[in-house]
Design a protein around this motif. Sequence first.
Motif, short mmCIF file in Angstrom:
data_model
loop_
_atom_site.label_atom_id
_atom_site.label_comp_id
_atom_site.label_asym_id
_atom_site.label_seq_id
_atom_site.Cartn_x
_atom_site.Cartn_y
_atom_site.Cartn_z
N TRP A 161 49.97 35.00 43.85
CA TRP A 161 49.41 35.08 42.51
C TRP A 161 48.83 36.46 42.25
O TRP A 161 48.36 37.13 43.14
N ASN A 162 48.85 36.84 40.99
CA ASN A 162 48.12 38.00 40.50
C ASN A 162 47.31 37.58 39.28
O ASN A 162 47.83 36.85 38.42
N THR A 163 46.07 38.01 39.22
CA THR A 163 45.32 37.89 37.98
C THR A 163 45.38 39.24 37.28
O THR A 163 45.09 40.28 37.88
N VAL A 164 45.80 39.21 36.04
CA VAL A 164 46.02 40.43 35.27
C VAL A 164 44.96 40.51 34.18
O VAL A 164 44.79 39.58 33.39
N LEU A 165 44.24 41.63 34.14
CA LEU A 165 43.16 41.82 33.19
C LEU A 165 43.54 42.83 32.11
O LEU A 165 44.32 43.75 32.36
N GLY A 166 42.98 42.66 30.93
CA GLY A 166 43.12 43.67 29.89
C GLY A 166 42.29 44.89 30.23
O GLY A 166 41.29 44.81 30.94
N ASP A 167 42.69 46.04 29.70
CA ASP A 167 41.99 47.29 30.03
C ASP A 167 40.89 47.65 29.03
O ASP A 167 40.29 48.72 29.12
N THR A 168 40.60 46.73 28.10
CA THR A 168 39.60 47.00 27.06
C THR A 168 38.69 45.79 26.92
O THR A 168 39.16 44.65 26.81
#
Length: 310
Positions: free
Chosen positions: A104-111
């Motif tokens: 799994w990867n958790t992907v975050l927004g950059d803002t």
Amino acid sequence: MALPRTSAANRSGDSVEVRRVGRLLLALGIGAAFSQTFAFVGGRGLALNRAAEASPRLRASTAARRAGFDFGIKEAEEHTGLVVEDKDEGKSVSTHGSLMTGQWNTVLGDTELPKSGRSYWEVKIVNKPTDAWEYIGVAEPDADVSLPLPRSKKGGGWSWGGTLTESMVYMQVPWPKDFAKTNNAAAAARMREYSAKNQYGEKQIEAELTLREKALGSTDKANVGLDPDRFPPFRSGMVIGVDVDMDQGSLSFWANGDFLGPVRDATGKPLDLKGKKIVPAVSVYGRTTGAVNQFTEMEVRTGLTPPALP
């Protein structure tokens, strides 16, 4: 070790109960054997395409979509097998996972979300080939990107999780400091009552209690699952809208244009995120069988104007 399935057929009542218990144990950070039932996917950003550049009508439409909260995908060294690709309406995100067990990867927004007003974005589930858990929502910027959102021991997360047949709302809550001791006292009484009938030894009881106290007493916060099946399960082609109103502190979801309402906390009241620093978040799972790649793909669309509430 149970693995995410490609079909929900022939599920027995016992297996459903095991999965429900597994969800709770995993959210609390115990029961590692259940960790293979989780997954997640996400993405970001809208990109101008050539058609939009050439057509005033499309260009105006794209400009309108860009009027809302816009963000990009934050890639990190901790990600494994993460693939981010440009699409006409956003960013496609998938995890090209390992053989059979996957990852799994958790992907975050950059803002970070603005401190006031409504922010809205969409996540389209382009392809969901397994029954693994996926998560869509928001998280604190320091959330652990190598784990699914409900297992992060760092920054908190608030999300809608789903498989092909089930759903749950997950969130981080304060964890009473004396919970492990109180919980263990009740557990010890039950174990000793059981041992009197089944010769469950005292050493086994003490070993189990030590493990429980270590797991339950190692943090002042915990991730819990609430409202099972209040929201629909995840399916390929589904478009999920994430709607955050920081004036009210609310997190609400949409599904295929239908408003599903705000997320409630453990007391049944609407969730309150006012004052928190949060970013968009998704958790993405993928695996390969050797013959078939089973990578969930999601497309995140940003810059959207929040739709009118019903």
